[in-house]
Design an enzyme around this catalytic site. Structure first.
Site: not given
Ligand SMILES: *Cc1c(COP(=O)(O)O)cnc(C)c1O
Length: 463
Positions: A323, A391
């Site tokens: 993210r 919907c």
């Molecule tokens: C989802 C996930 C991430 C990334 O998470 P962000 O919130 O997008 O930074 C990193 N490592 C693992 C193991 C994850 O499951």
């Protein structure tokens, strides 16, 4: 529909009361740089532009809804993470946030590694030429076929998530005459979201092997005894959309405690520690995320301090932001279809997309902001809810937002910070076609994932 105050949402429902948008922002046309990609601005006519191209032109060429991704911003963020952690650490971009071949090439060029968690993500990464040794393979239930493919390709590491998988990966690797580098994902009893974390003794979730009850130590014991795998480190991922570093502090303390036990029991110091991802971004002006260099400094200090206390050589650190790299780099552009004022309540603004292109609001109670993009307006602010065309009454894109009172069908509105977990979680609900992702840079725009067509839909429906 039951709504959960979910970890992956921007904040717990109990942190801020419902409807905290008590007052409209001072200027509805303003663009808060916290939530918008680097090159987003308004041109002399007040039209939103990205990478030097205005959204009216983009809408004409690519249609709406569409995600517009600022390539310069993506590269800058990727580079900032890389630079912040320096040569003694690895940054793995979490591909599940958003993955396409163009993105894989950018990551490769900017020196980031890549996390994948399915055969499909692995195929995308490999087909775009990401060197296999820079790929980490995650997931709590990788199939034997997926494991085989990853080992054959030569991925840098597989993150083991269960006792069965320890044996499975070792077996596949041995069959192929390989020794696969692995980490073990453990759960340390820390669950972190946004501004608070919970530290408990037990972990009630599907991921990882609990540290509690000696289970993680047992997993290590078994992994060290198998020829097909080489245990290189311990992995921990504590949550998502986190702003407060103290959850990482507790997690690192517990992981280092395990490293210490491993040294004492087996006489080996594992060379790597992975602290996962989950670093927060600004979805609205209320969010204040930290810069990558601050996060790198904090995490490095924590691990170094904990290791010094345990008299361990500091292992190589890796992190996995998804993210925080891609989220802020894109916005979704919608066309307004209907505007429905409900006396004494709010105005419902319906757009040409919805929960099929952004499920986060429905799924996590996530918050977003929105602006009128095709023009500026000095009309009075009106409390609105931006909803989709599906919907389903829970089909909400932006729950509470102020938009100008003269908003009308045909106007374009833009929702920022939709680069992560929007296109990657998109669906075909109501047989709506998934929008394209358009990369914009230096006055040029190109679809890196094209819009789905009815032909695409019907191709899967074999009658
Ligand atoms: C989802 C996930 C991430 C990334 O998470 P962000 O919130 O997008 O930074 C990193 N490592 C693992 C193991 C994850 O499951």
């Amino acid at each position: 529909m039951s709504r959960s105050a979910h970890p992956a949402g921007p904040r717990h429902a109990d942190v801020l009361p419902e409807g905290h948008y008590s007052a409209p922002p001072a200027d509805l046309n303003a663009l808060d740089p916290k939530v918008w990609a680097e090159t987003v601005t308004r041109d002399e006519h007040g039209v939103l532009t990205v990478g030097g191209i205005d959204v009216k032109r983009l809408a004409e060429e690519f249609g709406t809804p569409a995600y517009f991704l600022d390539e310069q911003d993506f590269r800058a963020r990727a580079r900032a993470w890389r630079t912040a952690f320096g040569g003694d650490a690895d940054v793995f971009y979490a591909g599940k946030a958003f993955l396409s071949r163009a993105v894989v090439r950018w990551l490769d060029e900017e020196g980031l590694n890549l996390d994948v968690c399915s055969g499909g993500e692995l195929a995308t990464a490999l087909s775009a030429g990401m060197p296999a040794e820079r790929i980490a393979f995650h997931g709590n239930n990788k199939s034997v076929a997926e494991i085989r493919r990853a080992v054959e390709a030569g991925v840098g590491r597989i993150v083991l998530d269960s006792f069965q998988e320890i044996v499975r990966v070792a077996h596949v690797a041995q069959e192929l005459g390989r020794r696969q580098r692995v980490q073990i994902r453990i759960t340390v009893g820390v669950e972190a979201h946004t501004h608070e974390f919970i530290a408990t003794a037990h972990e009630d979730q599907k991921f990882g092997i609990p540290l509690a009850g000696g289970q993680a130590a047992e997993a290590v014991r078994r992994a060290l005894g198998l020829d097909g795998i080489e245990l290189i480190g311990i992995h921990s991922h504590i949550g998502s959309q986190i702003f407060d570093m103290s959850g990482f502090e507790v997690a690192a303390h517990r992981v280092v405690g395990l490293l210490e036990d491993i040294r004492d029991e087996h006489g080996v110091e594992l060379p790597e520690i992975d602290l996962g991802g989950g670093l927060g971004i600004a979805y609205t002006s209320d969010d204040d995320p930290r810069e990558p260099h601050e996060i790198a400094k904090a995490l490095t200090e924590i691990v170094t301090r904990e290791c010094a206390a345990a008299r361990l050589t500091t292992p190589r650190i890796s992190v996995e932001p998804g993210r925080a790299v891609v989220g802020p780099t894109a916005f979704t552009l919608y066309e307004v279809g209907t505007v429905k004022p409900l006396e004494g309540l709010r105005t419902y603004v319906s757009v040409d997309g919805g929960m099929s292109d952004n499920i986060r609001t429905a799924l996590y109670d996530a918050e977003y902001s929105v602006v009128l993009a095709s023009r500026v307006s000095d009309a009075e602010p009106v409390l609105c809810r931006v909803v989709g065309k599906h919907c389903e009454s829970g089909d909400i894109v932006v729950k509470d937002a102020f938009l100008p009172g003269d908003l009308a069908p045909g106007d374009l509105i833009a929702v920022p910070a939709t680069g992560a977990y929007c296109r990657s979680m998109a669906s075909n609900y109501n047989h709506v076609l998934r929008p394209p992702v358009v990369a914009v840079r230096d006055g040029e725009a190109r679809a890196i994932v094209r819009r789905e067509t009815e032909e695409d839909l019907l191709r899967l429906d074999v009658g």
